[in-house]
Motif scaffolding. Structure first.
Motif, short mmCIF file in Angstrom:
data_model
loop_
_atom_site.label_atom_id
_atom_site.label_comp_id
_atom_site.label_asym_id
_atom_site.label_seq_id
_atom_site.Cartn_x
_atom_site.Cartn_y
_atom_site.Cartn_z
N ASP A 162 0.86 -1.18 0.00
CA ASP A 162 0.00 0.00 0.00
C ASP A 162 0.90 1.23 0.00
O ASP A 162 1.56 1.54 1.01
N THR A 213 -7.28 6.01 2.93
CA THR A 213 -7.74 4.71 2.43
C THR A 213 -6.72 3.63 2.78
O THR A 213 -5.54 3.89 2.95
N THR A 214 -7.21 2.40 2.88
CA THR A 214 -6.34 1.27 3.23
C THR A 214 -6.54 0.15 2.22
O THR A 214 -7.68 -0.24 1.94
N ARG A 215 -5.44 -0.34 1.70
CA ARG A 215 -5.53 -1.44 0.75
C ARG A 215 -5.79 -2.74 1.50
O ARG A 215 -5.08 -3.07 2.45
N PRO A 216 -6.80 -3.50 1.09
CA PRO A 216 -7.12 -4.75 1.80
C PRO A 216 -5.97 -5.75 1.76
O PRO A 216 -5.24 -5.83 0.78
N ARG A 217 -5.80 -6.47 2.84
CA ARG A 217 -4.83 -7.56 2.96
C ARG A 217 -3.39 -7.12 2.68
O ARG A 217 -2.57 -7.90 2.24
N ARG A 218 -3.09 -5.87 2.95
CA ARG A 218 -1.74 -5.37 2.67
C ARG A 218 -0.73 -6.01 3.62
O ARG A 218 -1.04 -6.31 4.77
N ASP A 219 0.47 -6.22 3.12
CA ASP A 219 1.56 -6.73 3.94
C ASP A 219 2.48 -5.60 4.41
O ASP A 219 3.17 -5.75 5.43
N THR A 245 3.02 -1.05 4.27
CA THR A 245 2.60 0.30 3.88
C THR A 245 3.85 1.16 3.72
O THR A 245 4.71 1.21 4.60
#
Length: 479
Positions: free
Chosen positions: A127, A137-143, A145
């Motif tokens: 992300d 906003t937050t990207r789903p299932r991110r490992d 940032t």
């Protein structure tokens, strides 16, 4: 490895395990990848102004002078950024090593894509946040940032580069300052390739220092010790050497501990150590048996349950394909410890049961892929027993030999417990032919350790203590 760096590795490893480690990357991390630093990036603009870049220390002011001289037109500045950084140069060895670590929080003042590219190359979901609206906003299932606090090469018109940009930063990009301040409070940072001349970072560090006074979280920065440059006078060298010492001392106010190195290769060395030691928290247990080495099934079940329980109790994660005759008891012992502690199943176990339904080449390829994948998570591989039933005949499990081979190819440290018989016994004899080459991670006593585990005791329970001691040696980073 220097003692103060080894102490850092011990501390930062703990932060990695707790999920509290973060990275702050400066231009120095990108230069070895073929990108220029900020001085070289704006050299053409300096020449256009008739100024000698080598005599300039305030490069932000220089960028501002160029914009001023062009009637506030930033086109050439944006062009310089694009031309210097737009190419997707391959990540360095240090980027690749960092990407293997479970670091979720990354900050950088760089415009390039090296960090995100290296993370994506190892299959991580990234992300990237280079503009204020993206923070919401937050990207789903991110490992991971990545906060690119000075912008991104894809948005050169928004790059933070001039004096005006820095003066407006609290107003235009203040949300980054707030986010960074929060991370500096809750995470332990490692600053790499950073000179600590960025006014935004200084403002954030000051805010954290004044707010938390004597309770600041410790951070780390890497500085290469100043050496005399070609053609540099002794007086100038002594000046810069003294100034570096004063900067190092001043960083103590912000609880930033400086790791001094003589050569940049030392960074790669301690990053490799971090990767190795983190991976060695995961132990792959290769085990299958149909005759239990001549012991009773009840005794072997007790042995494998105890092994699973004690490995998890010591903070180790177990990876297993749940081999025939052994896997269930190993899993039972591990789960018993998980359920009686504060750990989760995901933190303690990686399970890849080998499928049996398919036949022929499809199954062979699937098993090979399975072995490659599960061993990629581990830093240590333990080999127990290793027999199988083929049409009523007990044979050595050839798959264990392949797992041993894959483990060494991937740099996974191996511990064959030859006293359990089967393939493990054959592997132990193989190791003893050249222990310094095959088990170098165990140090000078590697052959002695493997030989001790090769001796068959009356009960397999007697193998528990020496086996766990070997694991402890590897996890402690002994060479």
């Amino acid at each position: 490895m220097k003692q103060h760096i080894r102490a850092f590795v011990d501390d930062y490893l703990g932060e990695l395990i707790e999920g509290s480690a973060a990275i702050f990357a400066g231009a120095g991390l990108s230069v070895p990848a073929g990108y220029v630093d900020w001085r070289e990036l704006i050299r053409p603009l300096s020449e256009e102004l008739g100024l000698n870049i080598q005599l300039e220390n305030d490069l932000v002011a220089l960028a501002q002078f160029h914009v001023n001289a062009n009637g506030a037109n930033r086109h050439k500045l944006h062009k310089a950024v694009i031309e210097a950084i737009s190419a997707d140069n391959p990540p360095t060895e240090n980027h690749k090593l960092l990407a293997k670590l479970p670091i979720q929080t990354w900050w950088t003042t760089n415009y390039d894509r090296l960090i995100e590219n290296s993370l994506r190359a190892v299959g991580k979901i990234v992300d990237v946040k280079s503009a204020v609206p993206q923070l919401a906003t937050t990207r789903p299932r991110r490992d991971a940032t990545i906060y690119k606090m000075h912008g991104d090469v894809d948005r050169p018109d928004e790059a933070v580069a001039t004096r005006d940009d820095f003066e407006r930063y609290p107003r235009d990009r203040g949300a980054f300052i707030t986010a960074l301040a929060g991370d500096l409070v809750s995470k332990t940072f490692l600053f790499l390739g950073f000179s600590f001349t960025d006014p935004n970072l200084e403002q954030v560090l000051t805010r954290v220092r004044l707010t938390f006074a004597n309770n600041q979280r410790r951070h780390y920065a890497v500085f290469r010790m100043r050496t005399r440059l070609k053609g540099e006078s002794v007086a100038d060298f002594e000046h810069y050497k003294l100034r570096q010492a004063l900067v190092i001392e001043d960083l103590r106010r912000f609880n930033v501990r400086v790791l001094t190195i003589d050569d940049y290769g030392e960074i790669t060395e301690f990053l490799k150590e971090l990767v190795d030691r983190y991976k060695r928290r995961t132990v792959f247990v290769a085990a299958s048996s149909v005759d239990f080495g001549g012991w009773s099934k009840e005794v072997v079940d007790e042995f494998t349950q105890t092994l699973g329980k004690l490995l998890v109790a010591k903070g180790t994660r177990i990876a297993s394909g749940l081999g025939a005759g052994i896997g269930d008891s190993l899993l039972s012992g591990a789960l018993r410890e998980v359920l009686s502690s504060n750990r989760t199943v995901d933190e303690s176990l990686i399970l890849r049961p080998f499928p049996q339904a398919m036949k022929g080449e499809d199954l062979t390829k699937l098993w090979e892929d399975y072995r490659q994948e599960i061993l990629s998570h581990a830093g240590i591989a333990i080999f127990l027993f290793g027999t199988k039933d083929v049409d009523g005949e007990i044979q050595v499990a050839e798959g264990m030999f392949r797992e041993f081979e894959i483990a060494r190819n991937q740099g996974v440290a191996v511990i064959p417990v030859g006293g359990t018989g089967g393939a493990a016994e054959s592997l132990a004899y193989k190791v003893l032919e050249d222990p310094n080459r095959i088990v170098p991670e165990l140090g000078d006593d590697g052959g002695k350790i493997v030989d001790g585990l090769l001796q068959r005791p009356e009960s397999p329970m007697e193998l528990i203590e020496p086996l766990l001691r070997a694991v402890q040696i590897l996890q402690g980073g002994k060479r």
